[in-house]
Structures are given as C-alpha cells and as structure tokens.
Design a protein around this motif. Sequence first.
Motif, PDB file in Angstrom:
ATOM      1  N   TYR A   1       3.213   8.877  -3.159  1.00 52.22           N
ATOM      2  CA  TYR A   1       3.221   7.845  -4.197  1.00 52.22           C
ATOM      3  C   TYR A   1       2.783   6.499  -3.621  1.00 52.22           C
ATOM      4  N   ALA A   2       3.319   6.142  -2.463  1.00 46.76           N
ATOM      5  CA  ALA A   2       2.953   4.865  -1.829  1.00 46.76           C
ATOM      6  C   ALA A   2       1.457   4.825  -1.511  1.00 46.76           C
ATOM      7  N   ALA A   3       0.921   5.924  -1.019  1.00 47.70           N
ATOM      8  CA  ALA A   3      -0.511   5.978  -0.715  1.00 47.70           C
ATOM      9  C   ALA A   3      -1.342   5.817  -1.985  1.00 47.70           C
ATOM     10  N   TRP A   4      -0.901   6.475  -3.070  1.00 46.11           N
ATOM     11  CA  TRP A   4      -1.633   6.370  -4.331  1.00 46.11           C
ATOM     12  C   TRP A   4      -1.622   4.930  -4.845  1.00 46.11           C
ATOM     13  N   VAL A   5      -0.469   4.287  -4.803  1.00 42.28           N
ATOM     14  CA  VAL A   5      -0.363   2.909  -5.293  1.00 42.28           C
ATOM     15  C   VAL A   5      -1.191   1.964  -4.421  1.00 42.28           C
TER      16      VAL A   5
ATOM     17  N   ALA B   1       3.048   6.186 -12.817  1.00 40.69           N
ATOM     18  CA  ALA B   1       2.971   7.182 -11.740  1.00 40.69           C
ATOM     19  C   ALA B   1       4.343   7.453 -11.152  1.00 40.69           C
ATOM     20  N   ALA B   2       5.179   6.440 -11.076  1.00 41.16           N
ATOM     21  CA  ALA B   2       6.539   6.637 -10.557  1.00 41.16           C
ATOM     22  C   ALA B   2       7.326   7.561 -11.480  1.00 41.16           C
ATOM     23  N   ILE B   3       7.181   7.357 -12.767  1.00 39.49           N
ATOM     24  CA  ILE B   3       7.904   8.188 -13.726  1.00 39.49           C
ATOM     25  C   ILE B   3       7.397   9.626 -13.680  1.00 39.49           C
ATOM     26  N   SER B   4       6.083   9.798 -13.724  1.00 34.56           N
ATOM     27  CA  SER B   4       5.550  11.164 -13.739  1.00 34.56           C
ATOM     28  C   SER B   4       5.780  11.878 -12.418  1.00 34.56           C
ATOM     29  N   SER B   5       5.668  11.172 -11.298  1.00 35.51           N
ATOM     30  CA  SER B   5       5.910  11.837 -10.015  1.00 35.51           C
ATOM     31  C   SER B   5       7.383  12.184  -9.846  1.00 35.51           C
ATOM     32  N   ALA B   6       8.277  11.410 -10.435  1.00 39.19           N
ATOM     33  CA  ALA B   6       9.702  11.758 -10.406  1.00 39.19           C
ATOM     34  C   ALA B   6       9.946  13.045 -11.194  1.00 39.19           C
ATOM     35  N   ILE B   7       9.256  13.208 -12.307  1.00 37.94           N
ATOM     36  CA  ILE B   7       9.387  14.442 -13.085  1.00 37.94           C
ATOM     37  C   ILE B   7       8.857  15.628 -12.290  1.00 37.94           C
ATOM     38  N   TYR B   8       7.716  15.446 -11.639  1.00 39.10           N
ATOM     39  CA  TYR B   8       7.169  16.512 -10.795  1.00 39.10           C
ATOM     40  C   TYR B   8       8.113  16.822  -9.634  1.00 39.10           C
TER      41      TYR B   8
ATOM     42  N   PHE C   1      -4.432  11.267 -24.773  1.00 37.73           N
ATOM     43  CA  PHE C   1      -5.147  10.923 -23.546  1.00 37.73           C
ATOM     44  C   PHE C   1      -4.209  10.246 -22.555  1.00 37.73           C
ATOM     45  N   GLY C   2      -3.373   9.356 -23.040  1.00 36.35           N
ATOM     46  CA  GLY C   2      -2.419   8.670 -22.171  1.00 36.35           C
ATOM     47  C   GLY C   2      -1.455   9.637 -21.506  1.00 36.35           C
ATOM     48  N   LEU C   3      -0.957  10.610 -22.265  1.00 35.61           N
ATOM     49  CA  LEU C   3      -0.056  11.610 -21.698  1.00 35.61           C
ATOM     50  C   LEU C   3      -0.762  12.472 -20.652  1.00 35.61           C
ATOM     51  N   PHE C   4      -1.993  12.861 -20.940  1.00 39.41           N
ATOM     52  CA  PHE C   4      -2.767  13.632 -19.961  1.00 39.41           C
ATOM     53  C   PHE C   4      -3.014  12.815 -18.690  1.00 39.41           C
TER      54      PHE C   4
ATOM     55  N   GLN D   1      -1.777  11.778 -13.027  1.00 39.85           N
ATOM     56  CA  GLN D   1      -1.290  10.918 -11.945  1.00 39.85           C
ATOM     57  C   GLN D   1      -0.195  11.621 -11.158  1.00 39.85           C
ATOM     58  N   GLY D   2       0.807  12.074 -11.860  1.00 44.20           N
ATOM     59  CA  GLY D   2       1.916  12.767 -11.209  1.00 44.20           C
ATOM     60  C   GLY D   2       1.455  14.032 -10.509  1.00 44.20           C
ATOM     61  N   GLY D   3       0.518  14.740 -11.124  1.00 44.05           N
ATOM     62  CA  GLY D   3      -0.017  15.959 -10.513  1.00 44.05           C
ATOM     63  C   GLY D   3      -0.753  15.679  -9.214  1.00 44.05           C
ATOM     64  N   ALA D   4      -1.539  14.623  -9.197  1.00 45.99           N
ATOM     65  CA  ALA D   4      -2.256  14.263  -7.964  1.00 45.99           C
ATOM     66  C   ALA D   4      -1.279  13.859  -6.866  1.00 45.99           C
TER      67      ALA D   4
END
Length: 96
Positions: A44-48, A73-80, A5-8, A13-16
């Motif tokens: 990312y800034a808007a999400w945070v 979110a920073a980590i996942s959005s960096a991957i995206y 669940f945590g990974l999803f 987060q990153g997907g959004a």
Amino acid sequence: MSTVFGLFFVAAQGGAIFLTAKVLSEFFGGAGLVAKICWMAASYAAWVLFTFALFGVLGADVFLIPAVGAVTAAISSAIYLIAWVLLAPRKAGLNG
C-alpha cells in the motif's frame, strides 16, 4: 454508470495492492497474520508513493486526486487483507 466504474476502479486498486503483497509474501516468505499485514502495508505504501510521485512528475497543481485515491485504496486493500486472512484457513481445510 460512473458508480459502477468507480467500484471497479476501487476494486482494481485493492487488487493491485493485494497481488503485490502476495508476490512479496511468496518471494520473501511469511504467511502468518503479521507477515500478511506487513506485506499489505508495504504494498500500500509503495502504491501511494508511486501515485504521488507520478502526479508530481506530471506537474499536478493539486494533489486531491491521489489523496482520495489513497483513502479508497486503504479501504479496498483492507477488504482484500481481511479476505486473504480469513480465506487462507478455509482453503487449507478444504485441501486436507
């Protein structure tokens, strides 16, 4: 079960954040590397900001949850972002 669940959740987060950045990119233009980084950072800034504001409106006493969410979110959005930057040239090469 909680790890899955945590990974999803982190992937969502990153997907959004990515989808918001992609929409901004298509609406305002700019498909280069710098533009993608800027759109992703703005998204990312808007999400945070939205997350912290929501917790503030709800009357949260501790902001640890959105702080941890901001880090994940920073980590996942960096991957995206890396995937967005690296897969775009491949897609262009496959189509033409």
